[in-house]
Design an enzyme around this catalytic site. Structure first.
Site, mmCIF file in Angstrom:
data_model
loop_
_atom_site.group_PDB
_atom_site.id
_atom_site.type_symbol
_atom_site.label_atom_id
_atom_site.label_comp_id
_atom_site.label_asym_id
_atom_site.label_seq_id
_atom_site.Cartn_x
_atom_site.Cartn_y
_atom_site.Cartn_z
ATOM 1 N N ILE A 82 34.247 31.859 40.017
ATOM 2 C CA ILE A 82 33.378 33.036 40.040
ATOM 3 C C ILE A 82 34.078 34.271 40.568
ATOM 4 C CG2 ILE A 82 31.464 33.640 41.277
ATOM 5 C CD1 ILE A 82 30.812 31.265 39.617
ATOM 6 N N LYS A 83 33.936 35.198 39.739
ATOM 7 C CA LYS A 83 34.664 36.548 39.906
ATOM 8 C C LYS A 83 33.514 37.275 40.812
ATOM 9 C CE LYS A 83 37.852 39.250 37.064
ATOM 10 N NZ LYS A 83 37.994 39.699 36.172
ATOM 11 N N LEU A 84 34.081 37.881 41.965
ATOM 12 C CA LEU A 84 33.349 38.695 42.928
ATOM 13 C C LEU A 84 33.864 40.111 43.074
ATOM 14 C CD1 LEU A 84 32.959 35.900 45.556
ATOM 15 C CD2 LEU A 84 30.984 37.002 43.911
#
Ligand code: E4P
Length: 215
Positions: A82-84
């Site tokens: 998951i890229k945040l």
């Protein structure tokens, strides 16, 4: 050093995967938009093509939205990350997800302090954007060197993804700095394995070979 491809284009991934050069993939909303395909469909296809991590970015800006998107994306494949975004809410989501055992990549890192905070919040990866820093006259690679020192100083397991790589020297300097990973546009990598002297050398060898008796 691990090479990730910064692309969602399956043809680019297939071509470079054949050379054994692909350890993972990074995407962002702009990269996904370029393909004109559904987000879930393209991420799932890519996750099936490569063994390594595939980063898929959330677009919500609140913690609740980020977590909701992250939980849905995390179901798409075992190797999805998951890229945040590197914001206050992004750090909170990173902390919460890392406690749940969900891997995160904190993106849009432009300072050593941001990278340190993301590592402390539990990010599996941090992505300093070297090209975009160079664009504004800053030294993107110095940020990679500084982050490497900081992560070693405190024994963080967080890996550095050198992102926004545009040139051969970005790649070489990132490797010299000890960056764990470089993520390279799928369209740019082929130009990086080429050198005019290699082509000239092959041409000369083949020319000289013509005079060798073929017995
Ligand atoms: C990284 O994960 C980003 O997708 C990427 O490297 C951004 O690069 P750009 O500055 O070339 O858009």
């Amino acid at each position: 050093m691990k090479f990730f491809l910064d692309t969602a284009n399956v043809k680019e991934i297939e071509r470079i995967n054949r050379l054994g050069l692909v350890d993972g993939i990074t995407t962002n909303p702009s990269i996904i938009a370029k393909e004109g395909r559904g987000f879930k469909e393209v991420i799932q296809e890519i996750c099936g093509m490569v063994k390594g991590p595939v980063s898929a970015e959330v677009v919500g800006l609140s913690v609740g939205e980020m977590l909701e998107e992250a939980h849905a994306i995390a179901e798409w494949a075992d190797n999805v990350v998951i890229k945040l975004p590197m914001t206050e809410n992004g750090l909170e989501a990173c902390n919460r997800l890392s406690q749940e055992g969900i891997k995160t990549n904190v993106t849009l890192v432009f300072s050593a302090a941001q990278g340190l905070m993301a590592a402390k919040a539990g990010a599996a990866y941090i992505s300093p954007f070297v090209g975009r820093l160079d664009d504004i006259g800053a030294d993107g690679l110095q940020l990679v060197r500084d982050l490497k020192t900081i992560l070693i100083n405190y024994s963080y397991k967080t890996e550095i993804i050198t992102a926004s790589v545009r040139t051969l020297s970005h790649l070489a300097e990132a490797a010299l700095a000890g960056a764990d990973i470089a993520t390279i546009p799928g369209s740019a990598l082929p130009s990086m394995w080429k050198h005019p002297l290699t082509d000239i050398g092959i041409e000369k060898f083949l020319k000289d070979w013509e005079s060798v008796p073929k017995l």
